[in-house]
Design a protein around this motif. Structure first.
Motif, PDB file in Angstrom:
ATOM      1  N   GLU A 199      34.881 -23.323 -35.390  1.00  0.00           N
ATOM      2  CA  GLU A 199      35.033 -22.151 -36.251  1.00  0.00           C
ATOM      3  C   GLU A 199      34.089 -21.008 -35.873  1.00  0.00           C
ATOM      4  O   GLU A 199      34.368 -19.835 -36.130  1.00  0.00           O
ATOM      5  CB  GLU A 199      34.794 -22.521 -37.717  1.00  0.00           C
ATOM      6  CG  GLU A 199      35.847 -23.437 -38.322  1.00  0.00           C
ATOM      7  CD  GLU A 199      35.547 -24.912 -38.078  1.00  0.00           C
ATOM      8  OE1 GLU A 199      34.611 -25.218 -37.292  1.00  0.00           O
ATOM      9  OE2 GLU A 199      36.240 -25.759 -38.660  1.00  0.00           O
ATOM     10  N   SER A 200      32.956 -21.342 -35.264  1.00  0.00           N
ATOM     11  CA  SER A 200      31.993 -20.317 -34.854  1.00  0.00           C
ATOM     12  C   SER A 200      32.486 -19.503 -33.673  1.00  0.00           C
ATOM     13  O   SER A 200      31.928 -18.444 -33.372  1.00  0.00           O
ATOM     14  CB  SER A 200      30.662 -20.977 -34.494  1.00  0.00           C
ATOM     15  OG  SER A 200      30.811 -21.811 -33.344  1.00  0.00           O
ATOM     16  N   GLY A 201      33.523 -19.987 -32.991  1.00  0.00           N
ATOM     17  CA  GLY A 201      34.040 -19.315 -31.808  1.00  0.00           C
ATOM     18  C   GLY A 201      33.389 -19.761 -30.519  1.00  0.00           C
ATOM     19  O   GLY A 201      33.775 -19.314 -29.435  1.00  0.00           O
ATOM     20  N   ALA A 202      32.409 -20.652 -30.609  1.00  0.00           N
ATOM     21  CA  ALA A 202      31.694 -21.105 -29.411  1.00  0.00           C
ATOM     22  C   ALA A 202      32.576 -22.002 -28.559  1.00  0.00           C
ATOM     23  O   ALA A 202      33.454 -22.705 -29.079  1.00  0.00           O
ATOM     24  CB  ALA A 202      30.433 -21.864 -29.820  1.00  0.00           C
ATOM     25  N   PRO A 203      32.366 -22.014 -27.238  1.00  0.00           N
ATOM     26  CA  PRO A 203      33.106 -22.953 -26.376  1.00  0.00           C
ATOM     27  C   PRO A 203      32.828 -24.379 -26.823  1.00  0.00           C
ATOM     28  O   PRO A 203      31.698 -24.730 -27.190  1.00  0.00           O
ATOM     29  CB  PRO A 203      32.562 -22.670 -24.971  1.00  0.00           C
ATOM     30  CG  PRO A 203      31.276 -21.927 -25.187  1.00  0.00           C
ATOM     31  CD  PRO A 203      31.416 -21.192 -26.463  1.00  0.00           C
ATOM     32  N   THR A 204      33.868 -25.202 -26.779  1.00  0.00           N
ATOM     33  CA  THR A 204      33.814 -26.506 -27.431  1.00  0.00           C
ATOM     34  C   THR A 204      34.342 -27.597 -26.517  1.00  0.00           C
ATOM     35  O   THR A 204      35.341 -27.410 -25.826  1.00  0.00           O
ATOM     36  CB  THR A 204      34.660 -26.467 -28.726  1.00  0.00           C
ATOM     37  OG1 THR A 204      34.237 -25.371 -29.543  1.00  0.00           O
ATOM     38  CG2 THR A 204      34.520 -27.752 -29.514  1.00  0.00           C
ATOM     39  N   GLU A 285      30.281 -19.823 -46.460  1.00  0.00           N
ATOM     40  CA  GLU A 285      31.213 -18.967 -45.710  1.00  0.00           C
ATOM     41  C   GLU A 285      32.554 -19.659 -45.526  1.00  0.00           C
ATOM     42  O   GLU A 285      33.618 -19.028 -45.642  1.00  0.00           O
ATOM     43  CB  GLU A 285      30.610 -18.613 -44.352  1.00  0.00           C
ATOM     44  CG  GLU A 285      31.499 -17.699 -43.508  1.00  0.00           C
ATOM     45  CD  GLU A 285      30.870 -17.366 -42.158  1.00  0.00           C
ATOM     46  OE1 GLU A 285      31.587 -16.824 -41.293  1.00  0.00           O
ATOM     47  OE2 GLU A 285      29.668 -17.633 -41.976  1.00  0.00           O
ATOM     48  N   LEU A 286      32.520 -20.962 -45.247  1.00  0.00           N
ATOM     49  CA  LEU A 286      33.749 -21.724 -45.059  1.00  0.00           C
ATOM     50  C   LEU A 286      34.593 -21.705 -46.329  1.00  0.00           C
ATOM     51  O   LEU A 286      35.810 -21.455 -46.292  1.00  0.00           O
ATOM     52  CB  LEU A 286      33.406 -23.155 -44.668  1.00  0.00           C
ATOM     53  CG  LEU A 286      34.561 -24.086 -44.306  1.00  0.00           C
ATOM     54  CD1 LEU A 286      35.220 -23.638 -43.010  1.00  0.00           C
ATOM     55  CD2 LEU A 286      34.072 -25.527 -44.172  1.00  0.00           C
ATOM     56  N   ASN A 431      41.635 -19.715 -30.254  1.00  0.00           N
ATOM     57  CA  ASN A 431      40.791 -19.236 -31.336  1.00  0.00           C
ATOM     58  C   ASN A 431      41.003 -20.075 -32.595  1.00  0.00           C
ATOM     59  O   ASN A 431      42.071 -20.655 -32.806  1.00  0.00           O
ATOM     60  CB  ASN A 431      41.076 -17.764 -31.634  1.00  0.00           C
ATOM     61  CG  ASN A 431      42.531 -17.373 -31.451  1.00  0.00           C
ATOM     62  OD1 ASN A 431      43.000 -17.347 -30.305  1.00  0.00           O
ATOM     63  ND2 ASN A 431      43.227 -17.080 -32.523  1.00  0.00           N
ATOM     64  N   ALA A 432      39.972 -20.143 -33.433  1.00  0.00           N
ATOM     65  CA  ALA A 432      40.027 -20.977 -34.636  1.00  0.00           C
ATOM     66  C   ALA A 432      41.113 -20.511 -35.600  1.00  0.00           C
ATOM     67  O   ALA A 432      41.646 -21.308 -36.376  1.00  0.00           O
ATOM     68  CB  ALA A 432      38.669 -20.988 -35.333  1.00  0.00           C
ATOM     69  N   ASP A 433      41.461 -19.226 -35.565  1.00  0.00           N
ATOM     70  CA  ASP A 433      42.505 -18.700 -36.447  1.00  0.00           C
ATOM     71  C   ASP A 433      43.814 -18.487 -35.691  1.00  0.00           C
ATOM     72  O   ASP A 433      44.516 -17.495 -35.902  1.00  0.00           O
ATOM     73  CB  ASP A 433      42.062 -17.401 -37.120  1.00  0.00           C
ATOM     74  CG  ASP A 433      41.691 -16.308 -36.118  1.00  0.00           C
ATOM     75  OD1 ASP A 433      41.579 -16.606 -34.904  1.00  0.00           O
ATOM     76  OD2 ASP A 433      41.511 -15.142 -36.538  1.00  0.00           O
ATOM     77  N   GLU A 434      44.158 -19.437 -34.838  1.00  0.00           N
ATOM     78  CA  GLU A 434      45.373 -19.294 -34.020  1.00  0.00           C
ATOM     79  C   GLU A 434      46.656 -19.392 -34.829  1.00  0.00           C
ATOM     80  O   GLU A 434      47.735 -19.044 -34.354  1.00  0.00           O
ATOM     81  CB  GLU A 434      45.396 -20.356 -32.918  1.00  0.00           C
ATOM     82  CG  GLU A 434      45.452 -21.786 -33.440  1.00  0.00           C
ATOM     83  CD  GLU A 434      45.616 -22.829 -32.352  1.00  0.00           C
ATOM     84  OE1 GLU A 434      46.472 -22.640 -31.469  1.00  0.00           O
ATOM     85  OE2 GLU A 434      44.886 -23.832 -32.386  1.00  0.00           O
TER      86      GLU A 434
END
Length: 477
Positions: A199-204, A285-286, A431-434
């Motif tokens: 969710e942070s957008g960091a590579p995973t 935030e979540l 992206n987390a919001d795909e």
């Protein structure tokens, strides 16, 4: 070959790569309905994509929609050996799926679902993130490596035509191919790209996925609706019976109370707990992003939620068509799913549910009409975890790479692992919001292009490690 060469190649071919993605989105390929799934459409397009990236591609029949499988051996010029030993050249299986979800209602989309539309730095369309954009990035990474010094490892690409319906034939087909295919039989690991980054957008880097079993509980009543005044207190109400039954299966604190179900998960190891606890987690935030002011399990260790099984009620109905008449309904139904974790098996979980229903409400029926996926986790200390995480770090300079033990959702990773007899590692690119499975599914374009570089870096890292990377040492006690 330097990674910068791949970056330069991707930058020079950005427009061409986006056109290939747009053409792929336009094909469709809905496995649930068979729309655009015959060989002349989605399956054939997938085969041609593999060939365009230098793989020898074959359409492999199954008892459902076919697999598309491509092979490419390492290029001699790539130097993808360790100490000059050809046997050290690893073979990587790369998994993706070419089928997509149905589009759903057209009016809910901001643009046509099977037309790739770019706006605000994203490409919208069914399959952009799930999964065409992600496996296309893997394929384009192979092409980029070949064009900038040579492919440094052997690659077998597997594109599944049935992921969106549970991949019912994946394991058995891969097991058969493995017996027939020398390159596949000698593979060292599998890599998949699906689902979102953190969710942070960091590579995973993702080490597993929860399994799923879906079912419907049906409670019959009288042969038609009954007047709630004339029959109230006389006729049983199937809706109340269903509510009481469901209440016996889950406690108010969120814990599952089905005997035989919660005892089976594998213990969460110290390494898995540390990995999960180390992920960024901003609960306020979540919750705010979802419009919530409470959690499902207030006393639970929420960062570990994806490592625990869940029991969800998806819908409740009495088949009244929305009339809400003052009647005792003739039937009550609940559609449910259980997300499983490592150590659980779908057949055992379903058997536990059926036993609980039989004990509590014998005239109720449990119906399963959808595919199941088993859970899977590879150990955080498995050797290729560090190799892949380091490669992802090289592809994303200045960014922290997150290693998460499991996705909350479900993918056929267990079936992939069982069919191949290999450990499987995930590098999601979306992206987390795909909005996968929903209207306006999308993929951020920078993630698509950066994903090509990341996939190339991972293949290079695996090649440098060879077929047997050094094991990760046990942490000090």
């Amino acid at each position: 070959m330097q990674l910068q060469d791949v970056r330069d190649y991707v930058q020079a071919h950005r427009a061409a790569h986006q056109r290939e993605l747009a053409d792929w989105i336009a094909v469709g390929g809905v496995s649930a309905t068979g729309e655009a799934m015959p060989a002349a459409t989605a399956t054939e397009h997938a085969r041609q994509l593999l060939e365009s990236c230098g793989l020898r591609a074959d359409v492999v029949p199954t008892d459902g929609h076919p697999l598309v499988v491509g092979h490419r051996r390492a290029d001699v010029a790539a130097g993808g050996t360790r100490a000059g030993d050809p046997a050290a050249v690893p073979t990587v299986v790369v998994y993706g799926h070419y089928d997509v979800q149905p589009a759903g209602p057209a009016h809910a989309w901001s643009s046509p679902p099977f037309t790739a539309t770019v706006r605000d730095g994203r490409v919208f369309g069914r399959g952009t993130g799930d999964n065409k954009g992600q496996h296309l990035a893997q394929l384009l990474a192979i092409r980029a490596l070949a064009a900038t010094g040579g492919l440094p490892c052997n690659v077998v690409m597997v594109l599944d035509g049935e992921e969106e319906i549970g991949s019912p034939h994946l394991q058995q087909t891969l097991a058969r191919l493995r017996r027939e295919d020398d390159l596949l039989a000698g593979a060292d690991l599998a890599v998949w790209s699906d689902g979102p980054v953190h969710e942070s957008g960091a590579p995973t880097v993702v080490l597993g996925a929860r399994g799923i079993v879906s079912f419907e509980i049906v409670v019959p009543g009288a042969n038609s609706e009954l007047h709630s005044g004339n029959w109230g207190g006389i006729a049983p109400n199937p809706a109340w019976e269903l509510v009481w039954l469901l209440a016996s299966m889950r406690a108010p604190d969120g814990s599952i109370t089905v005997p035989g179900l919660v005892e089976s998960p594998a213990p969460i190891t110290q390494a898995e707990s540390a990995a999960a606890q180390g992920l960024p987690f901003d609960l306020p935030e979540l919750l705010a992003g979802a419009g919530l002011n409470r959690t499902d399990r207030p006393d639970a260790d929420l960062p570990l939620a994806a490592l625990r099984p869940t029991f969800s009620i998806n819908s409740l109905t009495c088949d009244d068509g929305g009339d809400h008449r003052t009647v005792i309904p003739s039937v009550a139904k609940a559609k449910c799913d259980i997300r499983m974790v490592a150590g659980q098996r779908a057949d055992d979980v379903l058997a536990a549910v059926r036993h609980q229903v039989a004990q509590q409400l014998p005239h109720a029926e449990v119906i399963t009409d959808r595919g199941m996926m088993q859970p899977y986790r590879v150990r955080p200390d498995a050797p290729y975890v560090a190799v892949i995480a380091d490669a992802m770090a090289a592809a994303h300079p200045g960014q922290q790479v997150l290693v998460t033990p499991t996705l909350g959702g479900s993918l056929p990773v267990a079936e992939l692992a069982a069919g191949l007899g290999l450990d499987c590692y995930g590098i999601p690119l979306a992206n987390a919001d795909e909005r996968n499975h929903a209207p306006d599914e999308n993929l951020e374009l920078h993630r698509f292009h950066d994903g090509i570089v990341a996939c190339a870096a991972v293949l290079r890292g695996i090649a440098a490690a060879g077929s047997a990377p050094a094991p990760v040492p046990e942490p000090a006690k």
